[in-house]
Design a protein around this motif. Structure first.
Motif, PDB file in Angstrom:
ATOM      1  N   UNK A  10       0.810  -1.213   0.000  1.00 23.22           N
ATOM      2  CA  UNK A  10       0.000   0.000   0.000  1.00 23.22           C
ATOM      3  C   UNK A  10       0.835   1.251   0.000  1.00 23.22           C
ATOM      4  N   UNK A  11       2.046   1.153  -0.592  1.00 25.81           N
ATOM      5  CA  UNK A  11       2.996   2.261  -0.568  1.00 25.81           C
ATOM      6  C   UNK A  11       2.714   3.245  -1.694  1.00 25.81           C
ATOM      7  N   UNK A  12       1.503   3.726  -1.743  1.00 25.11           N
ATOM      8  CA  UNK A  12       1.121   4.661  -2.774  1.00 25.11           C
ATOM      9  C   UNK A  12      -0.266   5.195  -2.488  1.00 25.11           C
ATOM     10  N   UNK A  13      -0.975   5.595  -3.524  1.00 26.79           N
ATOM     11  CA  UNK A  13      -2.321   6.125  -3.370  1.00 26.79           C
ATOM     12  C   UNK A  13      -3.244   5.408  -4.343  1.00 26.79           C
ATOM     13  N   UNK A  14      -4.540   5.490  -4.091  1.00 27.71           N
ATOM     14  CA  UNK A  14      -5.534   4.911  -4.995  1.00 27.71           C
ATOM     15  C   UNK A  14      -6.185   6.039  -5.776  1.00 27.71           C
ATOM     16  N   UNK A  15      -6.069   5.968  -7.084  1.00 23.78           N
ATOM     17  CA  UNK A  15      -6.654   6.971  -7.956  1.00 23.78           C
ATOM     18  C   UNK A  15      -7.640   6.306  -8.898  1.00 23.78           C
ATOM     19  N   UNK A  16      -8.914   6.632  -8.758  1.00 20.86           N
ATOM     20  CA  UNK A  16      -9.969   6.031  -9.588  1.00 20.86           C
ATOM     21  C   UNK A  16      -9.906   4.504  -9.545  1.00 20.86           C
ATOM     22  N   UNK A  17      -9.647   3.956  -8.356  1.00 16.70           N
ATOM     23  CA  UNK A  17      -9.625   2.510  -8.187  1.00 16.70           C
ATOM     24  C   UNK A  17      -8.342   1.842  -8.621  1.00 16.70           C
ATOM     25  N   UNK A  18      -7.359   2.619  -9.035  1.00 19.41           N
ATOM     26  CA  UNK A  18      -6.083   2.069  -9.490  1.00 19.41           C
ATOM     27  C   UNK A  18      -4.968   2.500  -8.546  1.00 19.41           C
ATOM     28  N   UNK A  19      -3.976   1.635  -8.408  1.00 21.31           N
ATOM     29  CA  UNK A  19      -2.848   1.931  -7.523  1.00 21.31           C
ATOM     30  C   UNK A  19      -1.871   2.857  -8.221  1.00 21.31           C
ATOM     31  N   UNK A  20      -1.503   3.936  -7.542  1.00 22.46           N
ATOM     32  CA  UNK A  20      -0.578   4.914  -8.098  1.00 22.46           C
ATOM     33  C   UNK A  20       0.612   5.066  -7.165  1.00 22.46           C
ATOM     34  N   UNK A  21       1.785   4.762  -7.679  1.00 20.28           N
ATOM     35  CA  UNK A  21       3.021   4.894  -6.909  1.00 20.28           C
ATOM     36  C   UNK A  21       3.628   6.258  -7.193  1.00 20.28           C
ATOM     37  N   UNK A  22       3.733   7.067  -6.155  1.00 23.44           N
ATOM     38  CA  UNK A  22       4.178   8.446  -6.334  1.00 23.44           C
ATOM     39  C   UNK A  22       5.688   8.563  -6.141  1.00 23.44           C
ATOM     40  N   UNK A  23       6.405   7.978  -7.100  1.00 20.99           N
ATOM     41  CA  UNK A  23       7.863   8.089  -7.158  1.00 20.99           C
ATOM     42  C   UNK A  23       8.242   8.491  -8.572  1.00 20.99           C
ATOM     43  N   UNK A  24       9.251   9.323  -8.685  1.00 20.47           N
ATOM     44  CA  UNK A  24       9.729   9.696 -10.014  1.00 20.47           C
ATOM     45  C   UNK A  24      10.460   8.518 -10.641  1.00 20.47           C
ATOM     46  N   UNK A  25      10.696   8.577 -11.940  1.00 21.51           N
ATOM     47  CA  UNK A  25      11.427   7.497 -12.603  1.00 21.51           C
ATOM     48  C   UNK A  25      12.876   7.458 -12.132  1.00 21.51           C
ATOM     49  N   UNK A  26      13.409   8.597 -11.692  1.00 24.55           N
ATOM     50  CA  UNK A  26      14.748   8.613 -11.095  1.00 24.55           C
ATOM     51  C   UNK A  26      14.745   7.818  -9.794  1.00 24.55           C
ATOM     52  N   UNK A  27      13.698   7.996  -8.984  1.00 26.54           N
ATOM     53  CA  UNK A  27      13.586   7.266  -7.727  1.00 26.54           C
ATOM     54  C   UNK A  27      13.330   5.781  -7.983  1.00 26.54           C
ATOM     55  N   UNK A  28      12.529   5.469  -8.986  1.00 31.18           N
ATOM     56  CA  UNK A  28      12.312   4.060  -9.348  1.00 31.18           C
ATOM     57  C   UNK A  28      13.633   3.414  -9.755  1.00 31.18           C
TER      58      UNK A  28
END
Length: 207
Positions: free
Chosen positions: A138-156
């Motif tokens: 659950x390391x993110x947020x739910x947006x319109x029923x979908x999981x959204x990970x709030x990390x930049x591609x640099x962080x990924x």
């Protein structure tokens, strides 16, 4: 719970530093609400995500050594601040808690070993594993029923242990298959089952 009586509540806003790598601070934190990311090294790399009911900083509080990593609040965090003296007293007074900490330490060592082994996997599979793991935590947020990970591609890229350019290419392939979409410093999972298949090595997004 006796541990509650030994500590005091503390709050951290999103993006704040709970403690920094190399600091000689003497407390442990029990996360009660929210998520934190653990980063270490130069350049900094995200090595773990911790959440509700998990401890951070407990080893440095026990052995009185400098912090081995930095911990940042990914969202508003509520924690129980426990001084080193109270933490040690609690462990000595509760052998089962001491045993639980030993087990947790071994599990984290196994996690680090597993991630080291996985560094030999393809970037696509490693990225899929990271996204699936973060979704499970659950390391993110739910947006319109979908999981959204709030990390930049640099962080990924830091998490995966690859170059940003390579991660950008992998994300582009995942987007082409409709497995993820992206926003501003956000990766949204559109097809979790397909992502799990890539993580397990059963399928690939690459052409």
């Amino acid at each position: 719970m006796e541990l509650e009586e030994l500590g005091k509540p503390i709050s951290y806003p999103t993006g704040s530093v709970l403690f920094g790598e190399g600091e000689e601070t003497d407390f442990a934190l029990l996360i009660r609400k929210g998520l934190v990311r653990i980063q270490t090294g130069t350049p900094s790399r995200i090595v773990a995500i911790r959440g509700e009911s998990e401890m951070v900083g407990e080893m440095a509080a026990a052995n009185r050594k400098p912090r081995s990593a930095s911990v940042y609040a990914m969202n508003p965090v509520e924690a129980l601040y426990i001084s080193a003296a109270n933490w040690l007293r609690f462990l000595y007074d509760h052998p089962r808690a001491m045993h639980a900490q030993l087990v947790a330490a071994e599990e984290r060592l196994n996690e680090a070993t597993r991630k080291s082994v996985e560094s030999f996997l393809g970037v696509e599979q490693r990225l899929a594993k990271v996204l699936v793991e973060f979704e499970g935590k659950g390391a993110g947020a739910v947006q319109d029923g979908r999981f959204a990970l709030q990390l930049s591609q640099r962080e990924l890229a830091d998490v995966v242990g690859a170059s940003r350019e390579t991660v950008v290419q992998v994300v582009r392939a995942l987007k082409a298959r409709g497995i993820v979409t992206t926003g501003r410093q956000t990766t949204i999972i559109e097809n979790l089952e397909a992502l799990r298949g890539i993580a397990s090595g059963d399928q690939t997004a690459s052409p």
